[in-house]
Design a protein around this motif. Sequence first.
Motif, PDB file in Angstrom:
ATOM      1  N   PRO A  52      22.909 -56.510 -46.807  1.00  0.00           N
ATOM      2  CA  PRO A  52      23.074 -57.194 -45.512  1.00  0.00           C
ATOM      3  C   PRO A  52      24.400 -57.930 -45.415  1.00  0.00           C
ATOM      4  N   ILE A  53      24.703 -58.379 -44.210  1.00  0.00           N
ATOM      5  CA  ILE A  53      25.926 -59.151 -43.963  1.00  0.00           C
ATOM      6  C   ILE A  53      25.875 -60.459 -44.741  1.00  0.00           C
ATOM      7  N   GLY A  54      27.017 -60.873 -45.254  1.00  0.00           N
ATOM      8  CA  GLY A  54      27.131 -62.141 -45.953  1.00  0.00           C
ATOM      9  C   GLY A  54      26.846 -62.071 -47.438  1.00  0.00           C
ATOM     10  N   THR A  55      26.508 -60.893 -47.956  1.00  0.00           N
ATOM     11  CA  THR A  55      26.186 -60.741 -49.378  1.00  0.00           C
ATOM     12  C   THR A  55      27.462 -60.689 -50.216  1.00  0.00           C
ATOM     13  N   THR A  56      27.447 -61.419 -51.321  1.00  0.00           N
ATOM     14  CA  THR A  56      28.530 -61.310 -52.303  1.00  0.00           C
ATOM     15  C   THR A  56      28.181 -60.189 -53.270  1.00  0.00           C
ATOM     16  N   LEU A  57      29.014 -59.177 -53.322  1.00  0.00           N
ATOM     17  CA  LEU A  57      28.690 -57.973 -54.080  1.00  0.00           C
ATOM     18  C   LEU A  57      28.607 -58.252 -55.577  1.00  0.00           C
ATOM     19  N   ALA A  58      27.581 -57.665 -56.181  1.00  0.00           N
ATOM     20  CA  ALA A  58      27.396 -57.709 -57.630  1.00  0.00           C
ATOM     21  C   ALA A  58      27.369 -56.274 -58.155  1.00  0.00           C
ATOM     22  N   ASP A  78      36.881 -46.346 -56.608  1.00  0.00           N
ATOM     23  CA  ASP A  78      36.302 -45.408 -57.579  1.00  0.00           C
ATOM     24  C   ASP A  78      35.679 -46.121 -58.775  1.00  0.00           C
ATOM     25  N   ALA A  79      35.669 -47.471 -58.740  1.00  0.00           N
ATOM     26  CA  ALA A  79      35.064 -48.238 -59.834  1.00  0.00           C
ATOM     27  C   ALA A  79      34.429 -49.505 -59.259  1.00  0.00           C
ATOM     28  N   PRO A  80      33.205 -49.844 -59.673  1.00  0.00           N
ATOM     29  CA  PRO A  80      32.541 -51.036 -59.127  1.00  0.00           C
ATOM     30  C   PRO A  80      33.314 -52.316 -59.396  1.00  0.00           C
ATOM     31  N   GLU A  81      34.063 -52.373 -60.501  1.00  0.00           N
ATOM     32  CA  GLU A  81      34.791 -53.594 -60.832  1.00  0.00           C
ATOM     33  C   GLU A  81      35.797 -53.984 -59.750  1.00  0.00           C
ATOM     34  N   GLN A  82      36.233 -53.022 -58.963  1.00  0.00           N
ATOM     35  CA  GLN A  82      37.201 -53.310 -57.906  1.00  0.00           C
ATOM     36  C   GLN A  82      36.563 -54.039 -56.719  1.00  0.00           C
ATOM     37  N   LEU A  83      35.241 -54.013 -56.629  1.00  0.00           N
ATOM     38  CA  LEU A  83      34.554 -54.565 -55.461  1.00  0.00           C
ATOM     39  C   LEU A  83      33.679 -55.763 -55.782  1.00  0.00           C
ATOM     40  N   VAL A  84      33.400 -56.020 -57.021  1.00  0.00           N
ATOM     41  CA  VAL A  84      32.519 -57.131 -57.393  1.00  0.00           C
ATOM     42  C   VAL A  84      33.140 -58.451 -56.932  1.00  0.00           C
ATOM     43  N   GLY A  85      32.318 -59.285 -56.272  1.00  0.00           N
ATOM     44  CA  GLY A  85      32.779 -60.573 -55.784  1.00  0.00           C
ATOM     45  C   GLY A  85      33.236 -60.567 -54.342  1.00  0.00           C
ATOM     46  N   ARG A  86      33.390 -59.389 -53.735  1.00  0.00           N
ATOM     47  CA  ARG A  86      33.785 -59.311 -52.332  1.00  0.00           C
ATOM     48  C   ARG A  86      32.566 -59.607 -51.451  1.00  0.00           C
ATOM     49  N   VAL A  87      32.812 -60.117 -50.238  1.00  0.00           N
ATOM     50  CA  VAL A  87      31.748 -60.499 -49.303  1.00  0.00           C
ATOM     51  C   VAL A  87      31.610 -59.431 -48.228  1.00  0.00           C
ATOM     52  N   VAL A  88      30.371 -59.025 -47.961  1.00  0.00           N
ATOM     53  CA  VAL A  88      30.085 -57.973 -46.983  1.00  0.00           C
ATOM     54  C   VAL A  88      30.119 -58.555 -45.575  1.00  0.00           C
ATOM     55  N   ILE A  89      30.870 -57.923 -44.661  1.00  0.00           N
ATOM     56  CA  ILE A  89      30.934 -58.372 -43.267  1.00  0.00           C
ATOM     57  C   ILE A  89      30.377 -57.325 -42.307  1.00  0.00           C
ATOM     58  N   ARG A  90      29.922 -56.201 -42.816  1.00  0.00           N
ATOM     59  CA  ARG A  90      29.257 -55.172 -42.017  1.00  0.00           C
ATOM     60  C   ARG A  90      28.035 -54.687 -42.811  1.00  0.00           C
ATOM     61  N   PRO A  91      26.925 -54.418 -42.144  1.00  0.00           N
ATOM     62  CA  PRO A  91      25.761 -53.913 -42.887  1.00  0.00           C
ATOM     63  C   PRO A  91      26.081 -52.587 -43.577  1.00  0.00           C
ATOM     64  N   ILE A  92      25.664 -52.472 -44.827  1.00  0.00           N
ATOM     65  CA  ILE A  92      25.892 -51.249 -45.604  1.00  0.00           C
ATOM     66  C   ILE A  92      24.537 -50.704 -46.012  1.00  0.00           C
ATOM     67  N   THR A  93      24.259 -49.478 -45.625  1.00  0.00           N
ATOM     68  CA  THR A  93      22.986 -48.857 -45.965  1.00  0.00           C
ATOM     69  C   THR A  93      23.076 -48.137 -47.302  1.00  0.00           C
ATOM     70  N   ARG A  94      21.938 -47.847 -47.838  1.00  0.00           N
ATOM     71  CA  ARG A  94      21.868 -47.196 -49.152  1.00  0.00           C
ATOM     72  C   ARG A  94      22.601 -45.860 -49.132  1.00  0.00           C
ATOM     73  N   GLY A  95      23.485 -45.641 -50.100  1.00  0.00           N
ATOM     74  CA  GLY A  95      24.227 -44.389 -50.213  1.00  0.00           C
ATOM     75  C   GLY A  95      25.534 -44.366 -49.456  1.00  0.00           C
ATOM     76  N   ASP A  96      25.808 -45.411 -48.630  1.00  0.00           N
ATOM     77  CA  ASP A  96      27.070 -45.458 -47.892  1.00  0.00           C
ATOM     78  C   ASP A  96      28.209 -45.874 -48.813  1.00  0.00           C
ATOM     79  N   ALA A  97      29.399 -45.369 -48.497  1.00  0.00           N
ATOM     80  CA  ALA A  97      30.581 -45.761 -49.258  1.00  0.00           C
ATOM     81  C   ALA A  97      30.940 -47.207 -48.940  1.00  0.00           C
ATOM     82  N   VAL A  98      31.281 -47.972 -49.944  1.00  0.00           N
ATOM     83  CA  VAL A  98      31.684 -49.370 -49.774  1.00  0.00           C
ATOM     84  C   VAL A  98      33.198 -49.390 -49.631  1.00  0.00           C
TER      85      VAL A  98
END
Length: 301
Positions: A52-58, A78-98
């Motif tokens: 959901p919106i507002g989530t800090t990615l883990a 291409d690696a989760p380490e590049q995105l950890v700690g970023r905050v979601v501002i759009r809903p992301i559904t399961r299987g969608d590219a971040v």
Amino acid sequence: MKRPNTVILVSIFAFLFAGAAAWLTYSYLQQEVSSVKAVQPQKLVVARADIPIGTTLAASQLKVTSWPKDSIPPGSADAPEQLVGRVVIRPITRGDAVTDQKLKPKAGTPGAGFMTYVVPQGHRAVTVAVNEVAGVAGFLTPNDRVDVIVTMQLPDNEKESVSKIILENVPILATGQITDQKEGKPVVVPTVTLDLLPTDAEKLVLSASKGSLQMLLRNIADSGQVGSQGATISKVLTGVERPLVSKAPEAKAAQPRPAPAKGGVKGVVKGGVIVKAAAPVILYTLEIVKGAEKVTWQYPY
């Protein structure tokens, strides 16, 4: 033409045709190689579950999957380490590219504020302070929908208060806290940020300055209109509805001039006879409906 010249000319044409054939063959093979590379799977980070919106990615919310190279969306990783700690501002559904477009910009970049990405175009984010009760005991969360009710004094009757729903089905963008001063000591005040049109924002700000606000949490599937007329003490106690705002007095028609009467009785002259003026009677009407039966009662004021 001499034979040596003929041989030379044929050789030249042969070399030209051979070069053209080699170039065409090379171009064709390059295109085939590019096509093969384009369909070869590449690493891409996608959401492991709905985010959901507002989530800090883990790291536990992300996973790496294979994706055709020619259809990889821009801004992906291409690696989760590049995105950890970023905050979601759009809903992301399961299987969608971040992608970067779905995440809050990194600190230091222009427009790195979070709320500016959440507010829909043409709307405004309005924050109001509420107490624990008015905030539905802390059960309000982003994406919930609420009705807003205000309690204030009637403009034409300071002894009478009214509670009225002024906004319906309003989305919540965020909840938080601010620090305020009370008796010289800092206190924490809960806040709710609502998604409103500019005209509704004006209603909310004015109501907050004139009275107290209360949030009414809706069921997630309930989007119907309430159509409430508001509640006053008189209506609550008697069950009879009075108009919230008194009507302006209408211009009175010219009345016959009162004539003095003996005994201090006042009246009006009609046909040469003094008639005593009757006091107006105000009645309350109460309707009781039982199935198909309807009963009407009237009570004097």
